[in-house]
Design a protein around this motif. Sequence first.
Motif, mmCIF file in Angstrom:
data_model
loop_
_atom_site.group_PDB
_atom_site.id
_atom_site.type_symbol
_atom_site.label_atom_id
_atom_site.label_comp_id
_atom_site.label_asym_id
_atom_site.label_seq_id
_atom_site.Cartn_x
_atom_site.Cartn_y
_atom_site.Cartn_z
ATOM 1 N N GLN A 1 0.829 -1.202 0.000
ATOM 2 C CA GLN A 1 0.000 0.000 0.000
ATOM 3 C C GLN A 1 0.867 1.256 0.000
ATOM 4 O O GLN A 1 0.569 2.237 -0.693
ATOM 5 C CB GLN A 1 -0.906 -0.006 1.230
ATOM 6 N N LEU A 2 1.954 1.205 0.750
ATOM 7 C CA LEU A 2 2.870 2.343 0.810
ATOM 8 C C LEU A 2 3.469 2.630 -0.561
ATOM 9 O O LEU A 2 3.571 3.790 -0.985
ATOM 10 C CB LEU A 2 3.976 2.068 1.832
ATOM 11 N N GLN A 3 3.870 1.588 -1.263
ATOM 12 C CA GLN A 3 4.443 1.767 -2.599
ATOM 13 C C GLN A 3 3.417 2.378 -3.554
ATOM 14 O O GLN A 3 3.729 3.271 -4.353
ATOM 15 C CB GLN A 3 4.944 0.419 -3.143
ATOM 16 N N GLN A 4 2.178 1.919 -3.458
ATOM 17 C CA GLN A 4 1.118 2.466 -4.310
ATOM 18 C C GLN A 4 0.855 3.929 -3.973
ATOM 19 O O GLN A 4 0.659 4.763 -4.871
ATOM 20 C CB GLN A 4 -0.162 1.647 -4.137
ATOM 21 N N GLN A 5 0.848 4.251 -2.681
ATOM 22 C CA GLN A 5 0.601 5.631 -2.263
ATOM 23 C C GLN A 5 1.739 6.549 -2.693
ATOM 24 O O GLN A 5 1.506 7.696 -3.074
ATOM 25 C CB GLN A 5 0.410 5.689 -0.742
ATOM 26 N N LEU A 6 2.964 6.056 -2.639
ATOM 27 C CA LEU A 6 4.101 6.849 -3.092
ATOM 28 C C LEU A 6 3.988 7.151 -4.588
ATOM 29 O O LEU A 6 4.251 8.279 -5.026
ATOM 30 C CB LEU A 6 5.411 6.110 -2.793
ATOM 31 N N ALA A 7 3.589 6.145 -5.361
ATOM 32 C CA ALA A 7 3.419 6.342 -6.794
ATOM 33 C C ALA A 7 2.283 7.323 -7.071
ATOM 34 O O ALA A 7 2.390 8.201 -7.936
ATOM 35 C CB ALA A 7 3.141 5.005 -7.481
ATOM 36 N N SER A 8 1.186 7.178 -6.306
ATOM 37 C CA SER A 8 0.047 8.080 -6.476
ATOM 38 C C SER A 8 0.413 9.501 -6.079
ATOM 39 O O SER A 8 0.021 10.465 -6.746
ATOM 40 C CB SER A 8 -1.130 7.598 -5.629
ATOM 41 N N LEU A 9 1.179 9.640 -4.992
ATOM 42 C CA LEU A 9 1.608 10.968 -4.556
ATOM 43 C C LEU A 9 2.478 11.632 -5.609
ATOM 44 O O LEU A 9 2.332 12.836 -5.887
ATOM 45 C CB LEU A 9 2.371 10.859 -3.232
ATOM 46 N N GLU A 10 3.368 10.875 -6.210
ATOM 47 C CA GLU A 10 4.227 11.425 -7.261
ATOM 48 C C GLU A 10 3.388 11.921 -8.438
ATOM 49 O O GLU A 10 3.640 12.991 -9.000
ATOM 50 C CB GLU A 10 5.224 10.370 -7.729
ATOM 51 N N GLN A 11 2.359 11.157 -8.785
ATOM 52 C CA GLN A 11 1.480 11.556 -9.877
ATOM 53 C C GLN A 11 0.712 12.827 -9.509
ATOM 54 O O GLN A 11 0.582 13.750 -10.323
ATOM 55 C CB GLN A 11 0.492 10.431 -10.195
ATOM 56 N N ARG A 12 0.197 12.876 -8.268
ATOM 57 C CA ARG A 12 -0.543 14.055 -7.813
ATOM 58 C C ARG A 12 0.357 15.295 -7.798
ATOM 59 O O ARG A 12 -0.076 16.401 -8.138
ATOM 60 C CB ARG A 12 -1.107 13.828 -6.412
ATOM 61 N N GLN A 13 1.603 15.123 -7.404
ATOM 62 C CA GLN A 13 2.527 16.251 -7.370
ATOM 63 C C GLN A 13 2.823 16.761 -8.776
ATOM 64 O O GLN A 13 2.980 17.963 -8.989
ATOM 65 C CB GLN A 13 3.818 15.847 -6.654
ATOM 66 N N GLN A 14 2.892 15.838 -9.727
ATOM 67 C CA GLN A 14 3.085 16.250 -11.122
ATOM 68 C C GLN A 14 1.865 17.035 -11.610
ATOM 69 O O GLN A 14 2.000 18.041 -12.315
ATOM 70 C CB GLN A 14 3.324 15.022 -12.000
ATOM 71 N N GLU A 15 0.663 16.557 -11.231
ATOM 72 C CA GLU A 15 -0.562 17.260 -11.599
ATOM 73 C C GLU A 15 -0.591 18.646 -10.952
ATOM 74 O O GLU A 15 -1.044 19.620 -11.574
ATOM 75 C CB GLU A 15 -1.780 16.450 -11.165
ATOM 76 N N LEU A 16 -0.121 18.734 -9.709
ATOM 77 C CA LEU A 16 -0.076 20.006 -9.016
ATOM 78 C C LEU A 16 0.872 20.972 -9.723
ATOM 79 O O LEU A 16 0.558 22.154 -9.904
ATOM 80 C CB LEU A 16 0.372 19.792 -7.564
ATOM 81 N N GLN A 17 2.019 20.462 -10.137
ATOM 82 C CA GLN A 17 2.983 21.304 -10.839
ATOM 83 C C GLN A 17 2.415 21.788 -12.166
ATOM 84 O O GLN A 17 2.601 22.951 -12.552
ATOM 85 C CB GLN A 17 4.285 20.526 -11.064
ATOM 86 N N GLN A 18 1.708 20.900 -12.862
ATOM 87 C CA GLN A 18 1.085 21.282 -14.126
ATOM 88 C C GLN A 18 0.011 22.340 -13.892
ATOM 89 O O GLN A 18 -0.112 23.307 -14.660
ATOM 90 C CB GLN A 18 0.466 20.047 -14.798
#
Length: 379
Positions: free
Chosen positions: A181-198
């Motif tokens: 679950q932690l690995q999935q959340q880390l991947a999801s967080l990275e995606q969300r941060q990219q969306e935030l930057q965009q």
Amino acid sequence: MPMLRSTLTLVGLCCACLVLTSVSADPRVSSEQELAELQKTIRQTEQQVQQQRQALQRAEQQLQRADRTLAEASQQVRHQQQALSETERRLTELQDEQQQLEQRFAEQQQQLAAQLRSAYQLGQHDYTQLLLNQQDAGRLERVLTYYHYFNRARVAQLQSIRETAERLSAVQLELTDRQQQLQQQLASLEQRQQELQQARSTQQSTVQDLQRLLEEQGQQLAYLRENESSLQATIDALKAKARQVELSGLTPLKGQLQWPLQGRLLQRFNELRQGGLRSRGILIEGTEGGPVNAIANGQVIYADWLKGYGWVLVLDHGEGFMSLYGHNQNLLKEPGEQVMAGEQIALVGRSGGQANPGVYFEIRDKGEAVNPLSWLQSR
């Protein structure tokens, strides 16, 4: 917008006058042609006014959408970070429990081994042989008592070992699940941060488009006046909602109030703003996404997007005092919530057309803006 209409209309009329002057000098031009030229110029002027108004409205709508998208992305990142922190906390708990269980399991095995050695040392014959051996009744009774004692102890010990093993297995399974679950959340967080930057990039581009349009139309002053009028109308409407709970106001805390954030002043109270208007608050530079804190105890009476100021939160402090926080990236409180001094209420941003990250801050006394620097702690 009224200023834009009057300016362009004046230009149109001037042009029309030039046309009339020109055609009047030529006796061959009929009065019908003069009237047609004048009407054409007026129509062109009105079309320009309408086109510029529509272009500005589209730019404002795009800015609001960009601010909203950024706020949603920021909220998703925040939620993902909270979920990640909770998973990490649970992982730490499970790892501690696993270590304790493994230690307990080893101790229980040692205790069981000790019991078996004691039973062996008690007598190297089995239970049936003891029953058949009636030579010493007293010794038989003592041995049987010991046997019953060790049997009960072994059964209890085996049960404890079984329970420990089952709990250890459950912990190991949950630990594995949490790690995945932690690995999935880390991947999801990275995606969300990219969306935030965009979303941040889109917002900055939209702000630049709006500023460029205002410069082309020469409408900075009219735009600022319209925004300030909207803010004042909002403040006036909020005065009726104030003091729904007993609050002591800000007067006893004058000069001692906490700053909403630490940063250099980009704009002071009563300072001339772009377009020639004077500021009714201060603009404090901040780090985008950083915390914005309440200056004192209060109740949220407004939390929404406001033209020219972006995401705005207003606190009622009682006795007619209100504090306002604008240009936020995201709002963390809802109307009706009570907050304490120093509590985080928003995230630093650049919503509402702000070029640099920061917070626009006002203090209002019975609806009138006062100099915040007279109320905040000196630094």
